[in-house]
Design a protein around this motif. Structure first.
Motif, PDB file in Angstrom:
ATOM      1  N   ALA A   8       0.840  -1.201   0.000  1.00  0.00           N
ATOM      2  CA  ALA A   8       0.000   0.000   0.000  1.00  0.00           C
ATOM      3  C   ALA A   8       0.872   1.247   0.000  1.00  0.00           C
ATOM      4  CB  ALA A   8      -0.921  -0.010   1.220  1.00  0.00           C
ATOM      5  N   ASN A   9       1.963   1.173   0.727  1.00  0.00           N
ATOM      6  CA  ASN A   9       2.871   2.318   0.852  1.00  0.00           C
ATOM      7  C   ASN A   9       3.495   2.695  -0.491  1.00  0.00           C
ATOM      8  OD1 ASN A   9       4.115   4.175   2.761  1.00  0.00           O
ATOM      9  ND2 ASN A   9       6.040   3.106   2.358  1.00  0.00           N
ATOM     10  N   GLU A  10       3.811   1.684  -1.290  1.00  0.00           N
ATOM     11  CA  GLU A  10       4.465   1.927  -2.576  1.00  0.00           C
ATOM     12  C   GLU A  10       3.537   2.576  -3.598  1.00  0.00           C
ATOM     13  OE1 GLU A  10       5.795  -1.928  -3.654  1.00  0.00           O
ATOM     14  OE2 GLU A  10       7.410  -1.991  -2.149  1.00  0.00           O
ATOM     15  N   ARG A  11       2.233   2.489  -3.355  1.00  0.00           N
ATOM     16  CA  ARG A  11       1.263   2.993  -4.333  1.00  0.00           C
ATOM     17  C   ARG A  11       0.882   4.454  -4.101  1.00  0.00           C
ATOM     18  NH1 ARG A  11      -3.509  -1.253  -4.268  1.00  0.00           N
ATOM     19  NH2 ARG A  11      -4.380   0.262  -5.748  1.00  0.00           N
ATOM     20  N   VAL A  12       1.380   5.056  -3.035  1.00  0.00           N
ATOM     21  CA  VAL A  12       1.056   6.463  -2.784  1.00  0.00           C
ATOM     22  C   VAL A  12       2.222   7.347  -3.212  1.00  0.00           C
ATOM     23  CG1 VAL A  12      -0.432   5.848  -0.847  1.00  0.00           C
ATOM     24  CG2 VAL A  12       1.948   6.467  -0.412  1.00  0.00           C
TER      25      VAL A  12
ATOM     26  N   VAL B  28      -1.907   6.054   2.855  1.00  0.00           N
ATOM     27  CA  VAL B  28      -1.546   4.630   2.888  1.00  0.00           C
ATOM     28  C   VAL B  28      -2.700   3.819   3.474  1.00  0.00           C
ATOM     29  CG1 VAL B  28       0.088   2.914   3.770  1.00  0.00           C
ATOM     30  CG2 VAL B  28       0.901   5.194   3.129  1.00  0.00           C
ATOM     31  N   ALA B  29      -3.291   4.344   4.534  1.00  0.00           N
ATOM     32  CA  ALA B  29      -4.418   3.659   5.173  1.00  0.00           C
ATOM     33  C   ALA B  29      -5.578   3.502   4.196  1.00  0.00           C
ATOM     34  CB  ALA B  29      -4.870   4.430   6.408  1.00  0.00           C
ATOM     35  N   LYS B  30      -5.824   4.545   3.410  1.00  0.00           N
ATOM     36  CA  LYS B  30      -6.912   4.499   2.433  1.00  0.00           C
ATOM     37  C   LYS B  30      -6.684   3.385   1.414  1.00  0.00           C
ATOM     38  CE  LYS B  30      -9.296   7.394  -0.984  1.00  0.00           C
ATOM     39  NZ  LYS B  30      -9.334   8.742  -1.615  1.00  0.00           N
TER      40      LYS B  30
ATOM     41  N   PHE C  59       3.862  11.073   0.835  1.00  0.00           N
ATOM     42  CA  PHE C  59       2.916  10.532   1.816  1.00  0.00           C
ATOM     43  C   PHE C  59       3.361   9.177   2.375  1.00  0.00           C
ATOM     44  CE2 PHE C  59       0.010  13.015  -1.055  1.00  0.00           C
ATOM     45  CZ  PHE C  59      -0.237  14.042  -0.157  1.00  0.00           C
ATOM     46  N   ARG C  60       4.487   8.688   1.910  1.00  0.00           N
ATOM     47  CA  ARG C  60       4.904   7.335   2.285  1.00  0.00           C
ATOM     48  C   ARG C  60       5.450   7.248   3.711  1.00  0.00           C
ATOM     49  NH1 ARG C  60       8.142   5.472  -3.216  1.00  0.00           N
ATOM     50  NH2 ARG C  60       6.307   5.493  -4.606  1.00  0.00           N
ATOM     51  N   LEU C  61       5.275   6.060   4.261  1.00  0.00           N
ATOM     52  CA  LEU C  61       5.886   5.734   5.549  1.00  0.00           C
ATOM     53  C   LEU C  61       7.337   5.332   5.319  1.00  0.00           C
ATOM     54  CD1 LEU C  61       2.999   3.478   6.882  1.00  0.00           C
ATOM     55  CD2 LEU C  61       3.761   5.563   8.035  1.00  0.00           C
ATOM     56  N   THR C  62       8.174   5.632   6.276  1.00  0.00           N
ATOM     57  CA  THR C  62       9.549   5.146   6.197  1.00  0.00           C
ATOM     58  C   THR C  62       9.571   3.672   6.589  1.00  0.00           C
ATOM     59  OG1 THR C  62      10.039   5.690   8.498  1.00  0.00           O
ATOM     60  CG2 THR C  62      10.423   7.418   6.842  1.00  0.00           C
TER      61      THR C  62
END
Length: 240
Positions: A25-29, A79-81, A33-36
């Motif tokens: 999910a993180n890679e698609r934003v 990411v949550a979305k 907006f990404r998480l480390t």
């Protein structure tokens, strides 16, 4: 530490699966907006700790709820979305066929859910497996068509437990306190045949056995009777 899969199988907790799901999910934003990687690992660590604190094995849905909460607590709402969307899309796919995995796990004798549902049944016995297989079909129909969606969702989320969904599709009831006194004293009907009040203790016992057998064929679960309802017929036999 164990978790319960959707099939009911109990498996070892695998933190890497959570890490991979969040990462996808993180890679698609957008990059901003990404998480480390450190934050993703922190989320996974928190979930693992929460799972350890529970006194029972969590199911997949409960763990995914923890993932959603963990992502949002880190402020990664984009990411949550995407993660929530991912869950929804896979849920739609599963709804197309919700019984195969459960039935296969029954045949492989590793379905922990059914073992916990009724400890009186031995899931390694062929006749019991056949009953459970039919039960999985009933559960599927019950959850998708018969229950109010809010009740079905609450059951899936663990807020409530809708018991005996494996028989609900047949509209049978569970367990009886048999009114043996009324049927023995006033007569009854068994298989379309009128049965009069018995004139001996042995006949009363025989009729009681037939009543119990008839009730068992029309419901599931246990039956209770009071032996006191047979007691008057002891005196009837004595007076003969």
């Amino acid at each position: 530490m164990k978790i319960i899969k959707r099939s009911g199988e109990e498996v070892t907790f695998d933190r890497n699966k959570i890490y991979v799901a969040i990462s996808k999910a993180n890679e698609r934003v957008d990059e901003k907006f990404r998480l480390t990687d450190a934050k993703i690992n922190s989320i996974v660590d928190d979930i693992e700790i929460q799972c350890h604190r529970e006194d029972h094995a969590l199911n997949v849905e409960e763990i995914q709820d923890l993932v959603e909460t963990g992502i949002m607590e880190h402020g990664a709402y984009q990411v949550a979305k995407l993660y929530i969307t991912y869950r929804y899309e896979h849920e739609l796919k599963r709804r197309k066929n919700t019984t195969d995995a459960q039935i296969l796990s029954l045949l492989e004798e590793n379905n922990e859910e059914v073992k916990q549902e009724n400890s009186n049944k031995n899931p390694t016995v062929v006749s019991v497996q056949r009953d459970y297989m039919a039960g999985e079909v009933s559960k599927d129909i019950t959850k998708r068509f018969l229950l109010d969606p809010e009740i079905a969702q609450a059951h899936e989320e663990g807020l409530i437990h809708f018991h005996d969904a494996d028989y609900f599709a047949q509209h049978m009831h569970n367990c009886d306190l048999v009114n043996l006194e009324d049927m023995l004293q006033n007569g009854t009907v068994i298989s379309g045949t009128k049965i009069d009040r018995p004139h001996s203790f042995s006949t009363a016992c025989n009729i009681a056995t037939q009543i119990i057998a008839q009730v068992a064929s029309c419901q599931y679960g246990g039956q209770s009777i009071s032996l006191a309802h047979l007691a008057p017929f002891v005196d009837v036999s004595r007076q003969k």
